[in-house]
Every structure is written in C-alpha cells, then in structure tokens.
Design a protein around this motif. Structure first.
Motif, mmCIF file in Angstrom:
data_model
loop_
_atom_site.group_PDB
_atom_site.id
_atom_site.type_symbol
_atom_site.label_atom_id
_atom_site.label_comp_id
_atom_site.label_asym_id
_atom_site.label_seq_id
_atom_site.Cartn_x
_atom_site.Cartn_y
_atom_site.Cartn_z
ATOM 1 N N LEU A 108 1.422 35.076 4.758
ATOM 2 C CA LEU A 108 1.445 34.593 6.136
ATOM 3 C C LEU A 108 0.062 34.110 6.577
ATOM 4 O O LEU A 108 -0.094 33.012 7.115
ATOM 5 C CB LEU A 108 1.940 35.701 7.076
ATOM 6 N N LEU A 109 -0.949 34.927 6.326
ATOM 7 C CA LEU A 109 -2.300 34.582 6.758
ATOM 8 C C LEU A 109 -2.857 33.382 5.996
ATOM 9 O O LEU A 109 -3.541 32.533 6.574
ATOM 10 C CB LEU A 109 -3.230 35.789 6.622
ATOM 11 N N ARG A 110 -2.557 33.289 4.727
ATOM 12 C CA ARG A 110 -3.029 32.138 3.960
ATOM 13 C C ARG A 110 -2.370 30.850 4.450
ATOM 14 O O ARG A 110 -2.999 29.790 4.450
ATOM 15 C CB ARG A 110 -2.803 32.356 2.470
ATOM 16 N N SER A 111 -1.128 30.948 4.871
ATOM 17 C CA SER A 111 -0.464 29.754 5.424
ATOM 18 C C SER A 111 -1.117 29.322 6.739
ATOM 19 O O SER A 111 -0.995 28.173 7.148
ATOM 20 C CB SER A 111 1.027 30.015 5.646
ATOM 21 N N LYS A 112 -1.843 30.230 7.371
ATOM 22 C CA LYS A 112 -2.558 29.932 8.615
ATOM 23 C C LYS A 112 -4.043 29.658 8.363
ATOM 24 O O LYS A 112 -4.858 29.697 9.269
ATOM 25 C CB LYS A 112 -2.377 31.075 9.603
ATOM 26 N N SER A 152 -3.422 34.593 16.004
ATOM 27 C CA SER A 152 -2.589 33.788 15.109
ATOM 28 C C SER A 152 -1.292 34.483 14.717
ATOM 29 O O SER A 152 -0.328 33.812 14.361
ATOM 30 C CB SER A 152 -3.365 33.401 13.862
ATOM 31 N N ILE A 153 -1.256 35.824 14.770
ATOM 32 C CA ILE A 153 0.000 36.513 14.415
ATOM 33 C C ILE A 153 0.597 37.290 15.588
ATOM 34 O O ILE A 153 1.622 37.948 15.429
ATOM 35 C CB ILE A 153 -0.179 37.438 13.184
ATOM 36 N N GLY A 154 -0.050 37.235 16.752
ATOM 37 C CA GLY A 154 0.540 37.828 17.954
ATOM 38 C C GLY A 154 0.095 39.236 18.294
ATOM 39 O O GLY A 154 0.717 39.900 19.123
ATOM 40 N N ILE A 155 -0.969 39.713 17.677
ATOM 41 C CA ILE A 155 -1.487 41.039 18.014
ATOM 42 C C ILE A 155 -2.317 40.921 19.292
ATOM 43 O O ILE A 155 -3.143 40.021 19.424
ATOM 44 C CB ILE A 155 -2.334 41.624 16.861
ATOM 45 N N ASP A 156 -2.081 41.832 20.231
ATOM 46 C CA ASP A 156 -2.801 41.822 21.508
ATOM 47 C C ASP A 156 -4.289 42.070 21.281
ATOM 48 O O ASP A 156 -4.676 42.873 20.426
ATOM 49 C CB ASP A 156 -2.225 42.918 22.421
ATOM 50 N N LYS A 157 -5.126 41.412 22.069
ATOM 51 C CA LYS A 157 -6.578 41.565 21.931
ATOM 52 C C LYS A 157 -7.032 43.003 22.194
ATOM 53 O O LYS A 157 -8.111 43.395 21.765
ATOM 54 C CB LYS A 157 -7.313 40.612 22.873
ATOM 55 N N GLN A 158 -6.225 43.764 22.885
ATOM 56 C CA GLN A 158 -6.564 45.177 23.114
ATOM 57 C C GLN A 158 -6.522 45.968 21.810
ATOM 58 O O GLN A 158 -7.090 47.051 21.726
ATOM 59 C CB GLN A 158 -5.611 45.809 24.131
ATOM 60 N N ASN A 159 -5.851 45.428 20.809
ATOM 61 C CA ASN A 159 -5.759 46.090 19.513
ATOM 62 C C ASN A 159 -6.769 45.534 18.518
ATOM 63 O O ASN A 159 -6.551 45.581 17.309
ATOM 64 C CB ASN A 159 -4.343 45.970 18.948
ATOM 65 N N VAL A 160 -7.864 45.002 19.038
ATOM 66 C CA VAL A 160 -8.976 44.532 18.211
ATOM 67 C C VAL A 160 -10.156 45.458 18.470
ATOM 68 O O VAL A 160 -10.536 45.683 19.615
ATOM 69 C CB VAL A 160 -9.361 43.079 18.552
ATOM 70 N N ASN A 201 7.123 42.874 14.301
ATOM 71 C CA ASN A 201 6.748 42.061 15.464
ATOM 72 C C ASN A 201 5.837 40.903 15.086
ATOM 73 O O ASN A 201 5.684 39.957 15.861
ATOM 74 C CB ASN A 201 6.013 42.922 16.504
ATOM 75 N N TYR A 202 5.212 40.970 13.918
ATOM 76 C CA TYR A 202 4.187 39.993 13.565
ATOM 77 C C TYR A 202 4.534 39.143 12.337
ATOM 78 O O TYR A 202 3.905 38.121 12.117
ATOM 79 C CB TYR A 202 2.853 40.705 13.309
ATOM 80 N N LEU A 203 5.498 39.536 11.563
ATOM 81 C CA LEU A 203 5.824 38.800 10.347
ATOM 82 C C LEU A 203 6.411 37.418 10.601
ATOM 83 O O LEU A 203 6.242 36.519 9.795
ATOM 84 C CB LEU A 203 6.796 39.602 9.476
ATOM 85 N N ASN A 204 7.090 37.243 11.681
ATOM 86 C CA ASN A 204 7.767 35.968 11.950
ATOM 87 C C ASN A 204 6.914 35.021 12.790
ATOM 88 O O ASN A 204 7.440 34.077 13.365
ATOM 89 C CB ASN A 204 9.112 36.221 12.632
ATOM 90 N N GLN A 205 5.635 35.264 12.896
ATOM 91 C CA GLN A 205 4.769 34.420 13.734
ATOM 92 C C GLN A 205 4.385 33.160 13.026
ATOM 93 O O GLN A 205 4.101 33.016 11.959
ATOM 94 C CB GLN A 205 3.514 35.195 14.150
#
Length: 156
Positions: free
Chosen positions: A82-86, A122-130, A152-156
């Motif tokens: 997923l990340l490599r595709s992005k 890019s995958i939908g994780i909230d900035k609060q979780n950084v 929640n993030y695999l289909n982004q």
C-alpha cells in the motif's frame, strides 16, 4: 563676468536629481535581490508551502519502517504494498514489541514531523496518533505501527 541662465541652472539641477534618484532605486533593487537570494539559499523561508504530501513537493523520498503490532499474519507486507503504491520507500518490515496494540500510530524518527504527518494522512491515520521519538541511530524517517484497527487503513 559670466552670466548663468536660471533656466539652464534649474534644468541641470533637475537632471542631477533624477540621476541620483535612479541610482538610489538601482541600489535598493540590488539590495532586495541579494537579500532574497540569501534567504532562499539559507532556506530561512521555504519556497513552497509544506502542505499535503511532502514527498511530492521535494526530492526526498520518505523512508518507512512497517511494524505489525496486532499479530495478524502478513499485515506488514500488505501495508508495504500500500505504502509503496503511494510512493513511500519501505525499507524495513517486522513485528512490534507486542501484539496487543489497539490503535495504529506513526512515529517520527528523523525529527521532521511533516514526514510522519504525510504518511499518516496518506492512509487516514489521525494526526493525534503521530508521535516523535527521534533516534539518530535509525536511518529512516518514519515508523508505522499497525494496530488491531488495521482494516480502517488498508482500503485507503
């Protein structure tokens, strides 16, 4: 006795004043140009606003570590694809210290939180979780820790 015409004196005075004004304007333009050149060279003011996907606006490819923290087999590989595709560079995959993490999160390893925000966004994780855990011994920018909420993030 030399006779000076008043009109001649006034016009030469105006001409001298105009030359002085033009010289001052030229000096100001040169000073402003040099100041801008110095500012941009030292990167005091970034040339582009750093919004959205930072990797697309710079030559830096964000290097990522993907860690499975929920125990579901094959997740790190799925997120790597997923990340490599992005256009992220996944340089390491593995398991987190435990498999009981509920919520996925992103760790800034390089001291540039914008890289972590870019991945999270890019995958939908909230900035609060950084979070930031700068480590000069890590030769990568960001770690993605995949929790039990991975669907929640695999289909982004």
């Amino acid at each position: 006795m030399i006779k000076i015409d008043k009109k001649e004196s006034i016009s030469s005075s105006k001409s001298e004043n105009q030359k002085k004004i033009l010289a001052v304007i030229n000096l100001l333009l040169i000073a402003v140009s040099l100041t801008l050149l110095i500012i941009l060279t030292l990167k005091i003011i970034p040339l582009f606003a750093q919004e959205g996907r930072l990797a697309q606006k710079s030559n830096h490819v964000i290097q990522v570590e993907v860690l499975n923290a929920c125990g579901t087999a094959g997740l790190a590989d799925k997120f790597t694809d997923l990340l490599r595709s992005k256009k992220f560079d996944v340089v390491k995959t593995g398991n987190f210290a435990s498999f009981d993490i509920d919520n996925s999160f992103v760790i800034d390893r390089s001291g540039n939180k914008e890289f972590a925000y870019s991945l999270a966004d890019s995958i939908g994780i909230d900035k609060q979780n950084v979070i930031q855990q700068f480590n000069k011994n890590y030769y990568l920018d960001v770690t993605l820790v995949i929790g039990k909420d991975f669907n929640n993030y695999l289909n982004q």
